[in-house]
Motif scaffolding. Structure first.
Motif, PDB file in Angstrom:
ATOM      1  N   HIS A  51      31.612  30.372  40.433  1.00  0.00           N
ATOM      2  CA  HIS A  51      32.353  29.485  39.532  1.00  0.00           C
ATOM      3  C   HIS A  51      33.487  30.192  38.792  1.00  0.00           C
ATOM      4  O   HIS A  51      34.452  29.567  38.408  1.00  0.00           O
ATOM      5  CB  HIS A  51      31.396  28.822  38.538  1.00  0.00           C
ATOM      6  N   ASN A  52      33.395  31.509  38.615  1.00  0.00           N
ATOM      7  CA  ASN A  52      34.459  32.227  37.912  1.00  0.00           C
ATOM      8  C   ASN A  52      35.394  32.969  38.868  1.00  0.00           C
ATOM      9  O   ASN A  52      36.131  33.851  38.467  1.00  0.00           O
ATOM     10  CB  ASN A  52      33.883  33.180  36.863  1.00  0.00           C
ATOM     11  N   GLY A  53      35.363  32.601  40.150  1.00  0.00           N
ATOM     12  CA  GLY A  53      36.338  33.122  41.098  1.00  0.00           C
ATOM     13  C   GLY A  53      35.983  34.418  41.801  1.00  0.00           C
ATOM     14  O   GLY A  53      36.781  34.953  42.544  1.00  0.00           O
ATOM     15  N   VAL A  54      34.774  34.935  41.603  1.00  0.00           N
ATOM     16  CA  VAL A  54      34.350  36.155  42.278  1.00  0.00           C
ATOM     17  C   VAL A  54      33.843  35.792  43.669  1.00  0.00           C
ATOM     18  O   VAL A  54      33.096  34.837  43.827  1.00  0.00           O
ATOM     19  CB  VAL A  54      33.236  36.874  41.481  1.00  0.00           C
ATOM     20  N   THR A  55      34.251  36.540  44.679  1.00  0.00           N
ATOM     21  CA  THR A  55      33.779  36.308  46.039  1.00  0.00           C
ATOM     22  C   THR A  55      32.628  37.257  46.320  1.00  0.00           C
ATOM     23  O   THR A  55      32.723  38.448  46.049  1.00  0.00           O
ATOM     24  CB  THR A  55      34.917  36.530  47.053  1.00  0.00           C
TER      25      THR A  55
END
Length: 106
Positions: A51-55
């Motif tokens: 949800h916070n953009g970390v892959t």
């Protein structure tokens, strides 16, 4: 050139449970593949964006058992993301997480 940061967790083999940070060119993203300490190729079996953009990615060793994969998938879904601030990420990365740079260099 902008880089993508991917958190990878090794499943099976001599590095089971180890976390790696992989950086790739944003223009040419690829699923990570790493050669383990025993010379076997570990491939990305699951890749998702939080949800916070970390892959995040699970790198699976060819000799990983079904139980190891199941346990890591469970941890993969519930593990909180790594440090959010740039300084915290750098200090944590330099202490315990190796960084791999993949892709073409300019």
């Amino acid at each position: 050139m902008q880089k993508i940061r991917i958190e990878c967790i090794m499943v099976g083999g001599p590095e089971h449970g180890r976390t790696l940070i992989v950086r790739q060119d944003a223009a040419r993203p690829q699923r990570p593949a790493i050669v383990a300490m025993d010379g076997e190729l570990c491939r990305c079996a699951a890749l998702r964006r939080t949800h916070n953009g970390v892959t995040r990615c699970l790198l699976v060793h060819p000799h990983a058992s079904g139980r190891q994969m199941r346990d890591m998938l469970t941890a993969y879904r519930t593990t909180p993301t790594l440090a959010r601030s740039r300084n915290q990420a750098r200090s944590r990365q330099s202490k315990s997480l190796p960084t791999l740079h993949m892709g073409m260099s300019s």
